[in-house]
Design a protein around this motif. Structure first.
Motif, PDB file in Angstrom:
ATOM      1  N   PHE A   1      21.557  39.895  46.837  1.00  0.00           N
ATOM      2  CA  PHE A   1      22.334  41.123  46.675  1.00  0.00           C
ATOM      3  C   PHE A   1      22.259  42.047  47.875  1.00  0.00           C
ATOM      4  O   PHE A   1      23.001  43.013  47.964  1.00  0.00           O
ATOM      5  CB  PHE A   1      21.887  41.875  45.421  1.00  0.00           C
TER       6      PHE A   1
ATOM      7  N   THR B   1      27.848  40.357  48.893  1.00  0.00           N
ATOM      8  CA  THR B   1      27.690  41.081  47.623  1.00  0.00           C
ATOM      9  C   THR B   1      28.041  42.541  47.809  1.00  0.00           C
ATOM     10  O   THR B   1      28.783  43.120  47.010  1.00  0.00           O
ATOM     11  CB  THR B   1      26.243  40.959  47.093  1.00  0.00           C
TER      12      THR B   1
ATOM     13  N   LEU C   1      31.316  44.270  40.520  1.00  0.00           N
ATOM     14  CA  LEU C   1      29.907  44.173  40.128  1.00  0.00           C
ATOM     15  C   LEU C   1      29.725  44.608  38.675  1.00  0.00           C
ATOM     16  O   LEU C   1      28.950  43.997  37.930  1.00  0.00           O
ATOM     17  CB  LEU C   1      29.040  45.015  41.061  1.00  0.00           C
TER      18      LEU C   1
END
Length: 135
Positions: free
Chosen positions: A86, A91, A99
């Motif tokens: 992450f 990400t 998310l």
């Protein structure tokens, strides 16, 4: 001897295909629907949201994703899917709504948190915390 060599080649080919299949499954795209991609967090105090999100992270996410979101939690080795990192740009480049969607819905080894964390603001707080994991 020739039969043993042929058998060895077949077995090695099967093992190679098995690893390739797992790798391909781990990397299948996980795209959020467009309506989620456009969503923005309703939380206005990012620092407070991230602090709340960290508490939730430690309770619900850390065991798989690790304390810093590196995918190295104590349960990570037991899972079949790639947990990702992450802290990485791929990400962090995802919209907040993506998310939020992934946390809400889950997929494969990643459970849905709709029932575990029923308050949407709490799931948004997790997104705020995920943003603090950026390298």
């Amino acid at each position: 001897m020739k039969k043993v060599l042929v058998l060895l080649i077949v077995v090695m080919g099967w093992i190679s295909i098995s690893f390739t299949e797992k790798t391909n499954l781990d990397k299948k795209p996980w795209n959020a629907p467009d309506n989620f991609k456009k969503m923005k967090s309703p939380l206005t105090d990012a620092a407070a949201a991230a602090a709340d999100g960290k508490v939730l992270w430690n309770t619900h996410c850390k065991s798989c994703h690790g304390a810093k979101g590196l995918g190295d939690g104590s349960k990570a080795a037991q899972l079949e899917t790639e947990l990702g990192d992450f802290s990485k740009a791929d990400t962090q480049a995802q919209p907040d709504g993506s998310l939020f969607y992934k946390t809400t819905e889950g997929r494969d080894d990643m459970p849905s948190f709709k029932k575990k964390i029923p308050d949407e603001d709490d799931r948004w707080a997790l997104v705020a915390f995920i943003r603090t994991l950026k390298k």
